[in-house]
Design an enzyme around this catalytic site. Structure first.
Site, PDB file in Angstrom:
ATOM      1  N   TYR A  23      41.382  31.023  44.216  1.00  0.00           N
ATOM      2  CA  TYR A  23      41.767  29.735  43.627  1.00  0.00           C
ATOM      3  C   TYR A  23      41.589  28.594  44.624  1.00  0.00           C
ATOM      4  CZ  TYR A  23      44.032  32.185  39.751  1.00  0.00           C
ATOM      5  OH  TYR A  23      44.282  32.960  38.639  1.00  0.00           O
ATOM      6  N   LYS A  71      38.998  36.924  37.098  1.00  0.00           N
ATOM      7  CA  LYS A  71      38.650  36.649  38.488  1.00  0.00           C
ATOM      8  C   LYS A  71      39.290  37.685  39.396  1.00  0.00           C
ATOM      9  CE  LYS A  71      42.053  35.852  40.225  1.00  0.00           C
ATOM     10  NZ  LYS A  71      43.325  36.627  40.336  1.00  0.00           N
TER      11      LYS A  71
HETATM   12  P1  NAD Z   1      47.921  44.931  36.056  1.00  0.00           P
HETATM   13  O1  NAD Z   1      47.997  45.946  37.125  1.00  0.00           O
HETATM   14  O2  NAD Z   1      49.193  44.384  35.502  1.00  0.00           O
HETATM   15  O3  NAD Z   1      47.069  45.490  34.818  1.00  0.00           O
HETATM   16  C1  NAD Z   1      45.910  46.250  35.003  1.00  0.00           C
HETATM   17  C2  NAD Z   1      45.632  47.051  33.757  1.00  0.00           C
HETATM   18  O4  NAD Z   1      44.513  47.885  34.021  1.00  0.00           O
HETATM   19  C3  NAD Z   1      46.797  47.966  33.358  1.00  0.00           C
HETATM   20  O5  NAD Z   1      46.953  47.939  31.971  1.00  0.00           O
HETATM   21  C4  NAD Z   1      46.325  49.344  33.795  1.00  0.00           C
HETATM   22  O6  NAD Z   1      46.862  50.383  33.006  1.00  0.00           O
HETATM   23  C5  NAD Z   1      44.835  49.222  33.605  1.00  0.00           C
HETATM   24  N1  NAD Z   1      44.084  50.184  34.397  1.00  0.00           N
HETATM   25  C6  NAD Z   1      43.058  50.918  33.951  1.00  0.00           C
HETATM   26  N2  NAD Z   1      42.601  51.734  34.885  1.00  0.00           N
HETATM   27  C7  NAD Z   1      43.344  51.549  35.974  1.00  0.00           C
HETATM   28  C8  NAD Z   1      43.365  52.117  37.259  1.00  0.00           C
HETATM   29  N3  NAD Z   1      42.482  53.036  37.633  1.00  0.00           N
HETATM   30  N4  NAD Z   1      44.287  51.672  38.125  1.00  0.00           N
HETATM   31  C9  NAD Z   1      45.160  50.691  37.790  1.00  0.00           C
HETATM   32  N5  NAD Z   1      45.198  50.115  36.565  1.00  0.00           N
HETATM   33  C10 NAD Z   1      44.298  50.540  35.669  1.00  0.00           C
HETATM   34  O7  NAD Z   1      47.004  43.759  36.606  1.00  0.00           O
HETATM   35  P2  NAD Z   1      46.906  42.271  36.065  1.00  0.00           P
HETATM   36  O8  NAD Z   1      47.825  41.416  36.848  1.00  0.00           O
HETATM   37  O9  NAD Z   1      47.008  42.242  34.595  1.00  0.00           O
HETATM   38  O10 NAD Z   1      45.422  41.895  36.546  1.00  0.00           O
HETATM   39  C11 NAD Z   1      44.277  42.323  35.839  1.00  0.00           C
HETATM   40  C12 NAD Z   1      43.123  41.378  36.156  1.00  0.00           C
HETATM   41  O11 NAD Z   1      43.484  40.065  35.750  1.00  0.00           O
HETATM   42  C13 NAD Z   1      42.776  41.279  37.643  1.00  0.00           C
HETATM   43  O12 NAD Z   1      41.409  41.114  37.790  1.00  0.00           O
HETATM   44  C14 NAD Z   1      43.486  40.007  38.093  1.00  0.00           C
HETATM   45  O13 NAD Z   1      42.859  39.364  39.189  1.00  0.00           O
HETATM   46  C15 NAD Z   1      43.402  39.154  36.841  1.00  0.00           C
HETATM   47  N6  NAD Z   1      44.490  38.174  36.715  1.00  0.00           N
HETATM   48  C16 NAD Z   1      44.167  36.890  36.469  1.00  0.00           C
HETATM   49  C17 NAD Z   1      45.151  35.940  36.361  1.00  0.00           C
HETATM   50  C18 NAD Z   1      44.791  34.520  36.048  1.00  0.00           C
HETATM   51  O14 NAD Z   1      45.659  33.654  36.123  1.00  0.00           O
HETATM   52  N7  NAD Z   1      43.560  34.240  35.686  1.00  0.00           N
HETATM   53  C19 NAD Z   1      46.487  36.307  36.500  1.00  0.00           C
HETATM   54  C20 NAD Z   1      46.789  37.649  36.738  1.00  0.00           C
HETATM   55  C21 NAD Z   1      45.777  38.581  36.860  1.00  0.00           C
END
Ligand code: NAD
Length: 361
Positions: A216, A132
């Protein structure tokens, strides 16, 4: 006919279908014990929640990783017992189509990359779970849903709370009108965001509080009131114009529902809030914290909820896998549910742009 109903009808009409074969064979899935999931993007959520959850799931398991950071690979291979041919990067990702061990691609990338990797996964003949918010806007979300339908593959959204007992029970109490008709919803999700360089503070990446956590609250209002909003009024407020130059810091919005119920909602990247309140004719329900994947707590007018903490991510991925294998309905975590939220997000941004104008949906 819905896919799940179709599967059930199919099952009952094919008398000779042996249980051991299962329905998976009709869904592009070869009968096997567990479905294989590939995680795309090994950031915080994939590393700390999804991958560990996949050690607890009963119907699916980690069978691949896709990363742009080669330095992460050895550690992942070691912890999750992965082979070289289960590791992909963003360039060779499309070769995942040749990997029969992988049934589902789970897109866990910044929001602006969700559409691209969903479409590429469908092209590689894989089902998709997309985090999401599913896309940057409703138009992208519609494109993703169409691509899935065209490919006869399924699209799911990372709506873990649909599998969480406090939320399940709240939905039941609302659906069965245990406290009478619902008149009012109040909800907020926000936290103080740190590092100024992260993608969550960049517009092009789909950053901002509303896209990240406000979604949410939209979900909470929709699945408790049990209706779709007919109008939105929203305003945006900023205290740190430098940090939040590109994205929203705090948005408050109201949603009007056909029955006359009203939802008052807040999301913030500067203030901590995490609650859901449902006001009905004869009582109320309150959850707080409500949207976390840690401990959720809550009570009604009459009693305190007493549910154990569950692994939301494991239940969510198992629920989806069970649907794909056995046709057992999933708990409303499909692409269409994601699209409904994207339409509301679009309307909230439109109202903000128009200085708080009421936007009819
Ligand atoms: P994060 O920044 O920790 O991870 C993002 C990942 O994408 C990293 O591994 C990064 O290296 C990679 N990536 C690839 N290309 C990139 C770029 N151009 N710029 C930045 N990163 C790049 O983020 P996250 O917290 O893991 O979130 C990822 C997704 O998951 C988002 O859509 C977020 O909304 C979702 N999320 C959902 C929940 C949930 O409870 N459902 C919780 C956290 C995050």
């Amino acid at each position: 006919m819905k896919r799940s109903n179709f599967n059930k009808t199919l099952a009952s009409s094919i008398g000779f279908l042996s249980l051991s074969k299962g329905l998976g064979q009709f869904l592009d899935i070869k009968p096997k014990k567990k479905l294989g999931i590939a995680l795309v993007g090994l950031g915080n959520y994939a590393t700390n929640q999804l991958a560990p959850a996949l050690l607890e799931t009963k119907k699916c398991e980690l069978k691949g990783i896709v990363t742009g950071s080669p330095e992460k690979v050895e550690k992942w291979k070691k912890i999750y017992n992965l082979r070289d041919n289960q590791v992909y990067n963003y360039q060779n990702f499309d070769k995942i189509g040749n990997n029969d061990e992988i049934d589902i691609v789970y897109v866990v990338l910044p929001n602006n990359m969700h559409k691209e990797f969903t479409l590429r996964s469908f092209a590689a003949r894989k089902h998709v779970i997309c985090e999401k918010p599913m896309a940057m806007n409703a138009s992208e979300a519609t494109e993703m849903i169409s691509a899935g339908k065209k490919a006869n593959l399924e699209l799911f959204i990372g709506y873990r709370l649909h599998y969480e007992p406090h939320h399940r029970e709240t939905i039941r109490l609302c659906q069965e009108k245990i406290f009478g008709k619902i008149k009012f919803f109040e909800g907020g999700f926000g936290f103080r965001i740190g590092n100024r360089d992260q993608w969550r503070l960049k517009k092009a990446y789909g950053g901002g509080a509303l896209m990240d956590v406000g979604i949410y609250v939209i979900q909470g209002a929709r699945y408790t009131i049990g209706e779709e909003p007919i109008a939105i009024t929203a305003r945006s407020f900023k205290t740190d114009h430098l940090k939040f130059k590109e994205v929203d810091e705090l948005i408050t919005w109201q949603m009007e529902f056909p029955s006359g119920a009203v939802a008052n909602c807040t999301t913030s990247f500067s203030a901590s809030t995490n609650h859901l309140f449902v006001g009905a004719e004869k009582g109320f329900i309150r959850l707080s914290p409500s949207y976390t994947y840690r401990e959720i707590e809550g009570y009604t007018r009459n009693y305190i909820f007493d549910f154990q903490r569950v692994n939301q991510q494991a239940l969510h991925m198992d629920g989806i896998s069970n649907y794909l294998i056995n046709g057992e309905p999933h708990l409303n975590v499909g692409g269409e549910e994601g699209l409904r939220d994207m339409r509301i997000i679009d309307a909230i941004f439109t109202s903000v742009e128009k200085g708080g104008e009421r936007i009819a949906l």
